[in-house]
Design an enzyme around this catalytic site. Structure first.
Site, PDB file in Angstrom:
ATOM      1  CB  SER A 117      31.103  72.317  10.260  1.00  0.00           C
ATOM      2  OG  SER A 117      31.152  72.325  11.666  1.00  0.00           O
ATOM      3  CE1 TYR A 141      25.960  72.341  10.569  1.00  0.00           C
ATOM      4  CE2 TYR A 141      27.735  71.904  12.122  1.00  0.00           C
ATOM      5  CZ  TYR A 141      27.204  72.647  11.082  1.00  0.00           C
ATOM      6  OH  TYR A 141      27.930  73.682  10.552  1.00  0.00           O
ATOM      7  CE  LYS A 145      27.475  72.713   7.116  1.00  0.00           C
ATOM      8  NZ  LYS A 145      27.278  73.616   5.959  1.00  0.00           N
TER       9      LYS A 145
END
Length: 325
Positions: A117, A141, A145
Protein backbone atom coordinates in the site's frame (compact mmCIF):
# COMPACT_ATOMS: atom_id res chain seq x y z
CA UNK A 1 0.44 -25.69 -11.54
CA UNK A 2 -1.72 -22.90 -10.10
CA UNK A 3 -1.49 -19.57 -8.29
CA UNK A 4 -3.14 -19.06 -4.92
CA UNK A 5 -4.89 -15.73 -4.37
CA UNK A 6 -5.43 -15.01 -0.69
CA UNK A 7 -8.43 -12.74 -0.34
CA UNK A 8 -9.54 -13.81 -3.80
CA UNK A 9 -13.23 -13.30 -3.01
CA UNK A 10 -12.72 -9.60 -2.34
CA UNK A 11 -13.07 -6.66 -4.70
CA UNK A 12 -9.42 -6.50 -5.79
CA UNK A 13 -8.67 -10.18 -5.33
CA UNK A 14 -11.59 -11.28 -7.50
CA UNK A 15 -10.32 -9.12 -10.34
CA UNK A 16 -6.86 -10.66 -9.98
CA UNK A 17 -8.43 -14.14 -10.10
CA UNK A 18 -10.08 -13.33 -13.44
CA UNK A 19 -6.91 -11.76 -14.82
CA UNK A 20 -4.91 -14.86 -13.89
CA UNK A 21 -7.41 -17.14 -15.60
CA UNK A 22 -7.41 -14.95 -18.71
CA UNK A 23 -3.59 -15.19 -18.80
CA UNK A 24 -3.69 -18.99 -18.61
CA UNK A 25 -2.53 -19.19 -14.98
CA UNK A 26 -5.08 -21.32 -13.10
CA UNK A 27 -6.16 -19.52 -9.89
CA UNK A 28 -7.10 -20.94 -6.50
CA UNK A 29 -8.84 -18.81 -3.87
CA UNK A 30 -8.65 -18.79 -0.09
CA UNK A 31 -10.85 -16.27 1.70
CA UNK A 32 -12.62 -16.12 5.07
CA UNK A 33 -15.41 -13.92 3.60
CA UNK A 34 -14.98 -11.32 6.34
CA UNK A 35 -15.19 -8.68 3.61
CA UNK A 36 -15.28 -10.80 0.46
CA UNK A 37 -18.19 -12.49 -1.26
CA UNK A 38 -18.37 -16.09 -2.44
CA UNK A 39 -20.36 -14.88 -5.46
CA UNK A 40 -17.29 -12.95 -6.63
CA UNK A 41 -15.38 -16.22 -7.21
CA UNK A 42 -15.98 -17.46 -10.77
CA UNK A 43 -17.51 -20.87 -11.36
CA UNK A 44 -14.87 -23.53 -11.78
CA UNK A 45 -12.22 -21.77 -9.66
CA UNK A 46 -11.34 -23.80 -6.55
CA UNK A 47 -12.48 -21.88 -3.47
CA UNK A 48 -11.27 -22.67 0.03
CA UNK A 49 -13.24 -20.82 2.70
CA UNK A 50 -11.00 -20.16 5.67
CA UNK A 51 -8.52 -17.83 7.29
CA UNK A 52 -4.89 -17.28 6.37
CA UNK A 53 -4.28 -17.45 10.12
CA UNK A 54 -4.98 -21.19 9.85
CA UNK A 55 -1.49 -22.39 8.95
CA UNK A 56 -2.49 -26.01 8.35
CA UNK A 57 -5.26 -24.93 6.00
CA UNK A 58 -2.94 -22.68 4.00
CA UNK A 59 -0.25 -25.34 3.69
CA UNK A 60 -2.78 -28.00 2.76
CA UNK A 61 -4.25 -25.72 0.09
CA UNK A 62 -0.80 -25.07 -1.36
CA UNK A 63 -0.04 -28.78 -1.57
CA UNK A 64 -3.42 -30.04 -2.77
CA UNK A 65 -3.63 -27.55 -5.63
CA UNK A 66 -0.01 -27.81 -6.77
CA UNK A 67 0.53 -24.08 -6.18
CA UNK A 68 3.63 -22.52 -7.74
CA UNK A 69 3.15 -19.02 -6.37
CA UNK A 70 0.97 -16.85 -4.15
CA UNK A 71 -0.60 -13.46 -4.73
CA UNK A 72 -1.21 -12.28 -1.18
CA UNK A 73 -4.12 -9.83 -1.13
CA UNK A 74 -5.91 -10.86 2.08
CA UNK A 75 -5.74 -8.39 4.93
CA UNK A 76 -7.48 -5.74 6.99
CA UNK A 77 -7.42 -2.71 4.70
CA UNK A 78 -9.03 0.12 6.62
CA UNK A 79 -6.37 2.65 7.57
CA UNK A 80 -8.64 4.87 9.65
CA UNK A 81 -10.22 2.00 11.54
CA UNK A 82 -6.78 0.50 12.20
CA UNK A 83 -6.10 3.34 14.63
CA UNK A 84 -8.96 2.06 16.80
CA UNK A 85 -8.16 -1.63 16.12
CA UNK A 86 -4.37 -1.92 16.00
CA UNK A 87 -4.20 -5.42 17.49
CA UNK A 88 -6.70 -6.77 14.97
CA UNK A 89 -4.81 -5.04 12.16
CA UNK A 90 -1.48 -6.54 13.17
CA UNK A 91 -3.03 -9.98 13.64
CA UNK A 92 -4.55 -10.01 10.17
CA UNK A 93 -1.77 -8.27 8.26
CA UNK A 94 1.47 -9.12 10.05
CA UNK A 95 0.73 -12.49 11.59
CA UNK A 96 -1.30 -13.44 8.52
CA UNK A 97 1.62 -12.68 6.22
CA UNK A 98 4.04 -14.53 8.50
CA UNK A 99 1.82 -17.61 8.44
CA UNK A 100 1.48 -17.50 4.64
CA UNK A 101 5.28 -17.35 4.34
CA UNK A 102 5.69 -20.20 6.82
CA UNK A 103 3.20 -22.37 4.94
CA UNK A 104 4.88 -21.54 1.63
CA UNK A 105 8.27 -22.53 3.04
CA UNK A 106 6.91 -25.85 4.30
CA UNK A 107 5.20 -26.60 0.98
CA UNK A 108 8.17 -25.51 -1.15
CA UNK A 109 6.31 -22.64 -2.84
CA UNK A 110 8.94 -20.03 -3.75
CA UNK A 111 7.12 -17.07 -5.35
CA UNK A 112 5.06 -14.29 -3.77
CA UNK A 113 3.43 -11.12 -5.07
CA UNK A 114 2.43 -9.00 -2.10
CA UNK A 115 -0.36 -6.43 -2.25
CA UNK A 116 1.16 -3.61 -0.26
CA UNK A 117 0.00 0.00 0.00
CA UNK A 118 0.95 3.62 -0.48
CA UNK A 119 0.18 3.90 3.22
CA UNK A 120 3.79 2.85 3.88
CA UNK A 121 4.81 6.41 2.94
CA UNK A 122 2.52 8.17 5.40
CA UNK A 123 1.95 11.79 4.36
CA UNK A 124 4.97 12.70 2.22
CA UNK A 125 5.53 16.35 1.37
CA UNK A 126 6.67 15.80 -2.22
CA UNK A 127 5.15 16.38 -5.64
CA UNK A 128 5.58 12.75 -6.74
CA UNK A 129 6.12 9.67 -4.58
CA UNK A 130 8.91 7.34 -5.67
CA UNK A 131 9.82 3.92 -4.31
CA UNK A 132 12.95 5.15 -2.53
CA UNK A 133 11.11 7.80 -0.51
CA UNK A 134 11.50 7.35 3.28
CA UNK A 135 8.78 5.16 4.78
CA UNK A 136 6.85 6.92 7.54
CA UNK A 137 3.48 5.18 7.88
CA UNK A 138 0.88 7.20 9.76
CA UNK A 139 -1.42 4.35 10.83
CA UNK A 140 -1.20 0.80 12.13
CA UNK A 141 -2.44 -0.28 8.69
CA UNK A 142 0.49 1.40 6.94
CA UNK A 143 2.89 0.02 9.55
CA UNK A 144 1.52 -3.49 9.06
CA UNK A 145 2.06 -3.32 5.32
CA UNK A 146 5.62 -2.10 5.77
CA UNK A 147 6.33 -4.91 8.22
CA UNK A 148 4.89 -7.32 5.66
CA UNK A 149 7.45 -6.08 3.14
CA UNK A 150 10.20 -6.57 5.74
CA UNK A 151 9.03 -10.14 6.33
CA UNK A 152 9.34 -10.88 2.61
CA UNK A 153 12.79 -9.31 2.48
CA UNK A 154 14.06 -11.21 5.50
CA UNK A 155 12.63 -14.54 4.37
CA UNK A 156 14.26 -14.10 0.96
CA UNK A 157 17.62 -13.56 2.68
CA UNK A 158 17.08 -16.54 4.96
CA UNK A 159 16.20 -18.91 2.09
CA UNK A 160 18.77 -17.64 -0.43
CA UNK A 161 20.74 -20.88 -0.24
CA UNK A 162 17.77 -23.20 0.13
CA UNK A 163 16.26 -25.55 -2.44
CA UNK A 164 13.32 -23.17 -2.96
CA UNK A 165 14.58 -19.62 -2.28
CA UNK A 166 11.82 -17.04 -1.96
CA UNK A 167 11.45 -14.60 -4.86
CA UNK A 168 9.03 -11.78 -4.27
CA UNK A 169 7.84 -8.30 -5.11
CA UNK A 170 5.45 -5.86 -3.41
CA UNK A 171 2.96 -3.69 -5.28
CA UNK A 172 2.12 -0.44 -3.51
CA UNK A 173 -1.09 1.08 -4.71
CA UNK A 174 -3.32 3.95 -3.82
CA UNK A 175 -7.06 4.39 -4.43
CA UNK A 176 -8.39 1.46 -6.44
CA UNK A 177 -11.68 2.17 -8.22
CA UNK A 178 -13.99 1.04 -10.99
CA UNK A 179 -14.89 -2.45 -12.08
CA UNK A 180 -13.59 -4.80 -14.75
CA UNK A 181 -16.56 -7.15 -14.46
CA UNK A 182 -20.20 -6.16 -13.85
CA UNK A 183 -20.52 -8.90 -11.23
CA UNK A 184 -17.83 -7.35 -8.98
CA UNK A 185 -18.05 -4.01 -7.20
CA UNK A 186 -16.36 -2.31 -4.27
CA UNK A 187 -18.37 -2.94 -1.09
CA UNK A 188 -16.03 -1.12 1.31
CA UNK A 189 -17.81 1.19 3.79
CA UNK A 190 -14.80 3.54 3.78
CA UNK A 191 -13.74 4.13 0.15
CA UNK A 192 -14.77 7.25 -1.78
CA UNK A 193 -16.40 5.60 -4.80
CA UNK A 194 -18.73 3.24 -2.90
CA UNK A 195 -19.57 6.00 -0.40
CA UNK A 196 -20.68 8.29 -3.22
CA UNK A 197 -22.49 5.50 -5.05
CA UNK A 198 -24.41 4.51 -1.91
CA UNK A 199 -25.40 8.11 -1.27
CA UNK A 200 -26.71 8.48 -4.83
CA UNK A 201 -28.55 5.15 -4.74
CA UNK A 202 -30.21 6.17 -1.46
CA UNK A 203 -31.02 9.72 -2.61
CA UNK A 204 -28.53 11.39 -0.25
CA UNK A 205 -26.06 14.13 -1.12
CA UNK A 206 -22.41 13.02 -1.26
CA UNK A 207 -19.97 14.83 1.01
CA UNK A 208 -16.53 16.38 0.54
CA UNK A 209 -14.34 16.56 3.64
CA UNK A 210 -12.59 19.88 3.38
CA UNK A 211 -12.32 22.33 0.47
CA UNK A 212 -9.49 24.50 1.78
CA UNK A 213 -6.47 22.37 0.88
CA UNK A 214 -3.49 23.79 -0.96
CA UNK A 215 -4.62 22.39 -4.31
CA UNK A 216 -6.05 24.08 -7.43
CA UNK A 217 -9.69 23.48 -6.45
CA UNK A 218 -9.21 23.25 -2.67
CA UNK A 219 -9.95 19.52 -2.36
CA UNK A 220 -7.25 16.95 -1.77
CA UNK A 221 -5.63 15.12 -4.67
CA UNK A 222 -5.02 11.39 -4.80
CA UNK A 223 -4.02 8.64 -7.19
CA UNK A 224 -7.12 6.88 -8.49
CA UNK A 225 -6.32 3.75 -10.50
CA UNK A 226 -8.65 1.30 -12.20
CA UNK A 227 -8.92 -2.12 -10.59
CA UNK A 228 -8.42 -3.90 -13.93
CA UNK A 229 -5.05 -2.18 -14.35
CA UNK A 230 -4.12 -3.19 -10.80
CA UNK A 231 -5.08 -6.81 -11.50
CA UNK A 232 -3.08 -6.86 -14.73
CA UNK A 233 0.06 -5.64 -12.93
CA UNK A 234 -0.24 -8.45 -10.39
CA UNK A 235 -0.41 -11.01 -13.18
CA UNK A 236 2.65 -9.63 -14.98
CA UNK A 237 4.54 -9.66 -11.67
CA UNK A 238 3.56 -13.31 -11.18
CA UNK A 239 4.66 -14.15 -14.72
CA UNK A 240 8.05 -12.49 -14.21
CA UNK A 241 8.61 -14.38 -10.97
CA UNK A 242 7.60 -17.66 -12.61
CA UNK A 243 9.97 -17.02 -15.51
CA UNK A 244 12.87 -16.16 -13.21
CA UNK A 245 13.04 -12.62 -14.59
CA UNK A 246 14.36 -9.82 -12.37
CA UNK A 247 11.92 -7.72 -10.35
CA UNK A 248 12.29 -4.82 -7.97
CA UNK A 249 11.46 -5.34 -4.29
CA UNK A 250 8.55 -2.91 -4.65
CA UNK A 251 6.65 -0.96 -7.28
CA UNK A 252 4.30 2.01 -7.02
CA UNK A 253 1.15 1.63 -9.11
CA UNK A 254 0.47 5.33 -9.46
CA UNK A 255 -1.10 7.67 -12.00
CA UNK A 256 1.52 10.46 -11.96
CA UNK A 257 -1.20 13.12 -12.24
CA UNK A 258 -3.83 12.35 -9.63
CA UNK A 259 -7.39 13.57 -9.36
CA UNK A 260 -9.04 15.85 -6.84
CA UNK A 261 -12.10 14.86 -4.86
CA UNK A 262 -14.06 17.59 -6.62
CA UNK A 263 -13.02 16.23 -10.01
CA UNK A 264 -14.31 12.84 -8.91
CA UNK A 265 -17.60 14.38 -7.79
CA UNK A 266 -18.00 16.21 -11.10
CA UNK A 267 -17.42 12.95 -12.96
CA UNK A 268 -19.95 11.19 -10.73
CA UNK A 269 -22.65 13.70 -11.62
CA UNK A 270 -21.69 13.68 -15.30
CA UNK A 271 -21.66 9.90 -15.70
CA UNK A 272 -24.64 8.97 -13.51
CA UNK A 273 -26.82 11.79 -14.79
CA UNK A 274 -27.70 12.67 -11.19
CA UNK A 275 -27.17 16.38 -10.70
CA UNK A 276 -25.93 17.22 -7.22
CA UNK A 277 -23.81 19.74 -5.36
CA UNK A 278 -21.66 17.98 -2.76
CA UNK A 279 -21.97 19.00 0.86
CA UNK A 280 -18.78 20.43 2.37
CA UNK A 281 -17.81 19.01 5.75
CA UNK A 282 -14.83 19.64 7.99
CA UNK A 283 -11.44 18.20 7.11
CA UNK A 284 -10.58 14.80 8.48
CA UNK A 285 -7.50 14.83 10.74
CA UNK A 286 -4.29 13.83 9.01
CA UNK A 287 -5.53 14.13 5.42
CA UNK A 288 -2.64 15.57 3.35
CA UNK A 289 -3.16 17.91 0.42
CA UNK A 290 -1.76 15.58 -2.24
CA UNK A 291 -0.35 12.06 -2.57
CA UNK A 292 0.50 11.01 -6.12
CA UNK A 293 3.09 8.51 -7.40
CA UNK A 294 4.86 8.14 -10.72
CA UNK A 295 4.54 4.44 -11.57
CA UNK A 296 7.64 4.64 -13.80
CA UNK A 297 9.31 1.47 -12.51
CA UNK A 298 6.07 -0.47 -12.86
CA UNK A 299 5.63 0.82 -16.41
CA UNK A 300 9.13 -0.41 -17.22
CA UNK A 301 8.77 -3.90 -15.74
CA UNK A 302 5.06 -4.70 -15.30
CA UNK A 303 3.43 -3.13 -18.38
CA UNK A 304 1.79 -0.72 -15.94
CA UNK A 305 -0.35 2.03 -17.46
CA UNK A 306 -3.46 4.00 -16.62
CA UNK A 307 -5.77 2.82 -19.37
CA UNK A 308 -8.99 4.43 -18.11
CA UNK A 309 -10.21 8.01 -17.98
CA UNK A 310 -11.94 9.31 -14.87
CA UNK A 311 -15.33 8.97 -16.61
CA UNK A 312 -14.55 5.37 -17.55
CA UNK A 313 -13.53 4.58 -13.98
CA UNK A 314 -16.75 6.06 -12.64
CA UNK A 315 -18.93 4.46 -15.33
CA UNK A 316 -17.57 0.95 -14.79
CA UNK A 317 -17.98 1.21 -11.03
CA UNK A 318 -21.48 2.69 -11.26
CA UNK A 319 -22.67 0.07 -13.73
CA UNK A 320 -21.42 -2.74 -11.49
CA UNK A 321 -22.99 -1.18 -8.40
CA UNK A 322 -26.40 -0.59 -10.02
CA UNK A 323 -26.37 -4.10 -11.50
CA UNK A 324 -26.17 -5.41 -7.94
CA UNK A 325 -29.44 -3.83 -6.85
Amino acid sequence: MSWLVTGGAGYIGAHIVRALADAGLPPVVIDDLSSGHASFVPDGVPFVQGSILDRDLVERTLREHDVEGVIHVAGFKYAGVSVQRPLHTYSQNVEGTRIVLEAMDAAGVPRLVFSSSAAVYGTPDVELVTEDLPKRPASPYGESKLIGEWLLRDQAVATAGAQHPLRHTSLRYFNVVGSGDPSIYDTSPHNLFPLVFEALVEGRTPRIYGDDYGTPDGTNVRDYVHVADIAAAHVVAAQRLAAGEPVEPAYNLGSRNGLSVREIMDAMARVTGIDFTPEIAARRPGDPDRIVATGELAARDLDWANRYSVDEMVRSGWEARTAAR
